[in-house]
Motif scaffolding. Structure first.
Motif, PDB file in Angstrom:
ATOM      1  N   GLU A 173       0.852  -1.184   0.000  1.00 37.27           N
ATOM      2  CA  GLU A 173       0.000   0.000   0.000  1.00 37.27           C
ATOM      3  C   GLU A 173       0.892   1.240   0.000  1.00 37.27           C
ATOM      4  O   GLU A 173       1.964   1.240   0.621  1.00 37.27           O
TER       5      GLU A 173
ATOM      6  N   ARG B 188      -3.006  -1.021  -9.831  1.00 36.28           N
ATOM      7  CA  ARG B 188      -3.573  -1.879  -8.793  1.00 36.28           C
ATOM      8  C   ARG B 188      -4.526  -2.869  -9.445  1.00 36.28           C
ATOM      9  O   ARG B 188      -5.186  -2.549 -10.449  1.00 36.28           O
TER      10      ARG B 188
ATOM     11  N   GLU C 120      -3.817   5.340   3.922  1.00 39.63           N
ATOM     12  CA  GLU C 120      -4.149   3.952   4.215  1.00 39.63           C
ATOM     13  C   GLU C 120      -3.758   3.568   5.642  1.00 39.63           C
ATOM     14  O   GLU C 120      -2.627   3.814   6.079  1.00 39.63           O
TER      15      GLU C 120
ATOM     16  N   LYS D 296       4.104   1.813  -3.941  1.00 32.98           N
ATOM     17  CA  LYS D 296       3.478   0.988  -2.909  1.00 32.98           C
ATOM     18  C   LYS D 296       4.530   0.469  -1.931  1.00 32.98           C
ATOM     19  O   LYS D 296       5.522  -0.152  -2.331  1.00 32.98           O
TER      20      LYS D 296
END
Length: 547
Positions: free
Chosen positions: A370, A490, A441, A378
């Protein structure tokens, strides 16, 4: 989770991996009001393997109010020794699974009983959870895996769930672990895949380790098959494990993740196996799968060692548009990184990615890629903790409780960062999503026999975009879609990690960019492009209707 202590490693090569500690913590450990869950695994002197394997968590918006709720899987009561027939006292409230509804002030309310989720079944020892809207009615459903019978809960859309396991035909059996919803035949209906660990029961359990009295390694018990259920579209599923070729390969499966690794339009399956080669099930596009892990280069380490595979993530870590694979393991085995070369093949790049020093002494379970700092790359998070509760007596250099690993992505190479966590845990599951809708996140991590840990993201603010897919010809949530935003790709899924299900919304960090270009390849084959999309928003994108 191979329980023997491995001493082989990559000594000289480990120096290639640098460790750079970030000075600013990324997360703040939060104790939200009302989240009073305690995972009860009931460890015994018998060292039953199921004691150390549970702890699933799901982040989902079950009532569609725009706030993520938390579902936590409990395990059950074990006695020493267990009697047959096996019961785990799941009628007792302290052993219930729990659903917590998030309130507008960030607190949580336990709605388990009101939602109809209080009866987990006395014959079930809870393990993991999957989330998916299998009937396309706009409300996420729950599938809970167990040692015993699995349970499918249909979301009725009024705040309640109904156990439809018998009608749906998805009870499974044996020891199920991780599971996930995905549409393997692109018919617009979510199918269901479940991993199973081994052929095992408490009657045939045993202990190992001699004077140390430890849990036995997995090879002490027979391997078994995974399960694939096809969604019939009428509320029922058909077990197609044999017909599809999935049951042709026995293993000791723990984690599972989905992505289309060869860009042929069909979602493939990666299974993390414990103490043996990993499985990559290639989707042939005709309802069958072929296991290609070895020939694809995603089954073993670079020097041909088998992996103690536990958790897995199947996403693109280096922004080349192709899904890569990261597998968590035990100490003395660095976490496996399989880089997708784009020709149906993978190369092992754990050292090049920086995971040599970062993981060689740790046991990893739940895992996610993430973009925690919203820079467009990420980052890696791993829930850690050894499987052996007495490992420090056997090897003082190892620890049963560990800090989680946070490694920031520096253009394809991971560097250790300060997660903001000071207390070690025996962590297991990990789910990812934006709990407070601030564009960053967060993480919910489960602790074996303890309280869940909520890690709220406090990274400096940069631009971001969160995309919710709304399928029409494709399944309603667009699971299986490939979404590219400003160079970051993604693959839409709620599955992956270990035993857990993450937010279905797709989060993208945009760095300094205040606009975005969105490109979507839907499971139906439709392609969609949106230009000049404003940053810092939650955006729902509807699949274009077919002409």
């Amino acid at each position: 989770m191979m329980h023997r202590l491995r001493w082989r490693c990559c000594s000289g090569l480990l120096a290639l991996a640098s460790v750079v500690a970030s000075s600013t913590p990324i997360f703040e450990v939060s104790l939200p009001r009302g989240l009073d869950f305690t995972h009860r695994n009931s460890p015994t002197t018998q060292k039953y393997l199921i004691e150390t394997m549970g702890g699933g968590v799901a982040l989902l918006d079950y009532n569609n109010d725009g706030l993520l709720d938390i579902f936590l899987v409990n395990s059950g009561r074990l006695t020493s020794p267990m009697q047959t027939p096996e019961t785990f006292d799941r009628h007792d409230p302290q052993y219930w699974n729990r659903l917590y509804r998030q309130n507008r002030d960030g607190s949580f309310t336990d709605v388990t009983a009101a939602a109809g989720l209080s009866n987990a079944g006395d014959g079930n020892y809870g393990i993991g959870v999957a989330v998916g809207d299998y009937d396309n009615d706009g409300y996420p459903d729950l599938y809970v895996t167990s040692y015993g019978k699995n349970v499918l809960y249909h979301n009725n859309g009024d705040g309640t769930f109904t156990d439809v396991t018998a009608k749906a035909g998805v009870a499974g059996g044996g020891w199920s672990v991780s599971a996930g919803f995905f549409d393997y035949d692109n018919d617009g209906k979510l199918d269901l895949f479940g991993t199973r660990y081994m052929e095992w029961d408490t009657k045939h359990s045993k202990t190992c380790g001699g004077e140390w009295h430890t849990y036995c390694p997995p090879e002490e018990f027979p391997a078994t098959t995974n399960i694939l259920y096809h969604n019939n579209g009428d509320g029922t599923f058909t077990d197609v494990s044999q017909r599809s070729g999935i049951a042709a390969k026995k293993g000791r499966a723990l984690g599972v993740a989905f992505a289309d690794y060869d860009d042929d339009g069909f979602t493939d399956i990666f299974v993390a196996n414990d103490g043996m080669q990993q499985y990559l099930f290639h989707n042939n596009g005709n309802g069958t799968f072929t296991e290609r892990g070895l020939e694809a280069g995603a089954a073993l380490s670079e020097d041909g060692r088998r992996l103690s595979g536990m958790g897995v993530v199947f996403q693109d870590y280096d922004n080349d548009g192709r899904p890569d694979i990261i597998v968590t393991e035990l100490p003395r085995e660095i976490y496996g990184v399989y880089h997708n070369e784009g020709n149906g093949l993978f190369t092992y790049r754990s050292l090049e990615a920086g995971l040599g020093v970062l993981s060689s002494g740790s046991s990893g379970w739940g895992v996610g890629l993430e973009d925690f700092d919203n820079d467009g790359w990420k980052d890696l998070f791993v829930a850690q903790g050894h499987v052996l509760d007495n490992v420090e007596q056997i090897d003082p250099s190892l620890h049963y409780q560990e800090l989680p690993l946070l490694a920031m992505n520096q253009h394809g190479r991971f560097q250790k960062a300060d997660a903001g966590v000071s207390s070690p845990w025996a962590a297991r599951g990990a789910a990812f999503g934006d709990l407070n809708n601030d564009g960053r996140e967060d993480v919910v991590m489960t602790v074996l026999g303890g309280h869940p840990q909520v890690l709220l993201n406090r990274a400096p603010k940069q631009h971001w975009l969160v995309v919710t897919l709304r399928g029409t010809a494709s399944n309603r949530d667009g699971l299986g879609a490939r979404v590219r935003v400003n160079g970051q790709t993604r693959f839409a899924t709620t599955a992956g990690s270990y035993l857990s299900a993450s937010d279905k919304r797709l989060h993208f960090g945009l760095g300094s960019s205040d606009t975005a270009k969105i490109e979507i390849a839907w499971p139906s084959g439709a392609h969609q492009t949106l230009n000049d999309v404003h940053a810092d928003q939650f955006l729902e994108v509807r699949e274009p209707e077919r002409p």
